[in-house]
Design a protein around this motif. Structure first.
Motif, PDB file in Angstrom:
ATOM      1  N   ILE A 135       5.383   5.653   0.838  1.00 29.10           N
ATOM      2  CA  ILE A 135       4.612   6.886   0.918  1.00 29.10           C
ATOM      3  C   ILE A 135       4.473   7.513  -0.459  1.00 29.10           C
ATOM      4  N   GLU A 136       3.400   8.228  -0.599  1.00 27.24           N
ATOM      5  CA  GLU A 136       3.057   8.855  -1.876  1.00 27.24           C
ATOM      6  C   GLU A 136       3.822  10.169  -2.029  1.00 27.24           C
ATOM      7  N   THR A 137       4.249  10.447  -3.257  1.00 29.46           N
ATOM      8  CA  THR A 137       4.926  11.719  -3.514  1.00 29.46           C
ATOM      9  C   THR A 137       3.894  12.827  -3.626  1.00 29.46           C
ATOM     10  N   ILE A 138       4.353  14.056  -3.573  1.00 26.09           N
ATOM     11  CA  ILE A 138       3.442  15.201  -3.597  1.00 26.09           C
ATOM     12  C   ILE A 138       3.346  15.771  -5.004  1.00 26.09           C
ATOM     13  N   ASP A 139       2.380  16.649  -5.162  1.00 28.12           N
ATOM     14  CA  ASP A 139       2.167  17.304  -6.445  1.00 28.12           C
ATOM     15  C   ASP A 139       3.329  18.257  -6.729  1.00 28.12           C
ATOM     16  N   GLU A 140       4.053  17.984  -7.800  1.00 29.70           N
ATOM     17  CA  GLU A 140       5.208  18.819  -8.132  1.00 29.70           C
ATOM     18  C   GLU A 140       4.802  20.177  -8.693  1.00 29.70           C
ATOM     19  N   LYS A 180       0.838  -1.197   0.000  1.00 27.69           N
ATOM     20  CA  LYS A 180       0.000   0.000   0.000  1.00 27.69           C
ATOM     21  C   LYS A 180       0.874   1.248   0.000  1.00 27.69           C
ATOM     22  N   VAL A 181       0.498   2.194  -0.836  1.00 31.24           N
ATOM     23  CA  VAL A 181       1.189   3.481  -0.878  1.00 31.24           C
ATOM     24  C   VAL A 181       0.372   4.475  -0.055  1.00 31.24           C
TER      25      VAL A 181
END
Length: 443
Positions: free
Chosen positions: A232-237, A28-29
């Motif tokens: 973990i999920e990356t953020i909106d660049e 799971k991310v």
């Protein structure tokens, strides 16, 4: 037999495929929202605050019940001989006596210096305070998660930078070796390329270790098992956090109205004021209503057991008044202590307001600084990248030493790290300012 073998083969194949499918299921991310929701349900600090709130509810219910009368039942069996007084008839006798007593007793406080009412009000205030204190702990968890989450993403991107540098260094070592073998390269340049490769390997290991340390911190906040994988999920660049307009006074005023620490302080003052009222009630008299029902049996009477219980049945009701005259200055000391605690609570509120102002002021100044740092570090990174690419071409043509190439690579690496740091600090401080105003954290 062939049919059985075919069925068995199909079964084994299906089981093997199912195992492979389950083992290949990606972990799971977690998004930041997932982390926050899970932590608020499972973090032990939040659970402890919830239990404190539950205890405050019990204390409040207990205080309200103190208005009610109590009720006790009693029973006794006595044997006596010689000169004694019959506990039932109160006659003086010299015979052996076998007696039984049963009864019900009750009392109810009618007035106690208004202490009961003030105690109920105080416990209600403490219950409300525990609710806000629970929110304080939840907010602390949210902010800790936000900071650790962004640090984890920062360290993850640092791994990519370190790995890219290592890949470039490995290529440079191969080129240096080929030139050394061809006699067109000095041994010192080759060893320096090897040294840079070893340094970059160390940087990769260190970056991966930093990342794992932050993953451990996240697991601690989530109360996850150390053996459980966490991605973990990356953020909106594409987030635009450079041209945001900020107003420090507005943010501070909103923070005072939103953050639960202020309500905790206000309720602490109110609870101590009620403690003063309770202490002052010790100077006043206590009036209680008392009553009882009872009966008994004695062996010296000729009546039967049941007849004696009917004849000896008694009822009693009355009032009791206790007037405090001197209790070794205990009440005076309690009043003085309560007054001092009120002043301390007021000072604590001022300290809380100062802490909030410091948080807002620090986040505000850092947000302004981070906005400028993002712009400057991005320009520096672009220039350093162009310089490094040019240096690589010169190095491939043999017109640049390994030392100069290493210098250019380190300059580019530092520029990348500076940009990453500025980017994530910019995100962190802007999100903190949003949170202080009561807005949701959105990444």
């Amino acid at each position: 037999m062939k049919l059985y073998l075919m069925i068995a083969s199909l079964f084994v194949a299906s089981f093997t495929f199912a195992q492979e499918a389950s083992s290949s299921t990606p972990p799971k991310v977690w998004s930041l929202k997932d982390l926050i929701d899970y932590a608020l349900e499972n973090n032990i600090t939040v659970k402890d605050a919830t239990l404190n709130k539950n205890l405050a509810e019990v204390d409040y219910s207990k205080a309200k019940s103190s208005r009610l009368p109590n009720l006790f039942g009693s029973a006794s069996q006595n044997f006596s001989s010689g000169n004694t007084i019959d506990p039932i008839t109160s006659d003086y006798v010299t015979d052996q006596i076998n007696s039984t007593n049963v009864g019900i007793n009750s009392s109810m406080t009618l007035f106690q210096g208004n202490q009961i009412n003030n105690q109920i009000k105080q416990n209600k205030l403490l219950l409300e305070q525990s609710v806000f204190q629970e929110e304080v702990e939840k907010n602390n968890i949210v902010l800790n998660l936000l900071e650790t989450y962004l640090q984890t993403l920062y360290s993850k991107e640092s791994i990519a930078i370190a790995e890219n540098n290592l890949a470039a260094s490995e290529k440079e070592v191969l080129r240096a070796k080929a030139r050394l073998d061809a006699g067109t390269f000095a041994l010192s340049d080759y060893t320096e390329a090897q040294s840079q490769e070893a340094t970059n390997k160390y940087d990769v290991i260190a970056a991966k270790n930093d990342y794992q340390q932050y993953i451990i911190e996240l697991k601690q906040l989530l109360e996850l098992s150390p053996l459980q994988d966490l991605e973990i999920e990356t953020i909106d660049e594409n987030m635009d956090l450079v041209n945001l307009e900020l107003n420090k006074t507005t943010i501070y005023n909103k923070a005072l109205n939103f953050l639960p620490e202020i309500e905790v302080s206000n309720l602490n003052i109110a609870a101590n004021e009620k403690e003063l009222d309770i202490a002052k009630g010790g100077f006043l008299p206590t009036l209680s209503l008392i009553g009882s029902l009872g009966s008994g049996y004695t062996s010296i009477s000729d009546n039967t057991f049941s007849d004696q219980f009917d004849v000896n049945f008694n009822q009693r009701i009355g009032v009791s008044l206790n007037i405090p005259i001197f209790n070794r200055n205990q009440t005076k000391a309690a009043v003085k202590t309560a007054s001092i605690n009120i002043e301390k609570a007021q000072i604590q509120k001022q300290s809380t307001e100062k802490d909030i102002y410091k948080k807002v002021e620090t986040a505000y100044q850092n947000a302004l600084s981070a906005q400028e740092q993002v712009i400057a570090s991005e320009a520096s990174k672009t220039a350093a990248e162009q310089s490094y690419k040019l240096a690589q071409k010169k190095y491939e043509l043999g017109s640049l030493s390994t030392t100069d190439l290493v210098i250019n690579q380190n300059t580019f690496t530092n520029a990348q790290q500076n940009y990453l740091q500025a980017k994530y600090l910019n995100i962190l401080y802007h999100q903190l300012l949003q949170f202080y105003q009561g807005n949701d954290i959105k990444l």
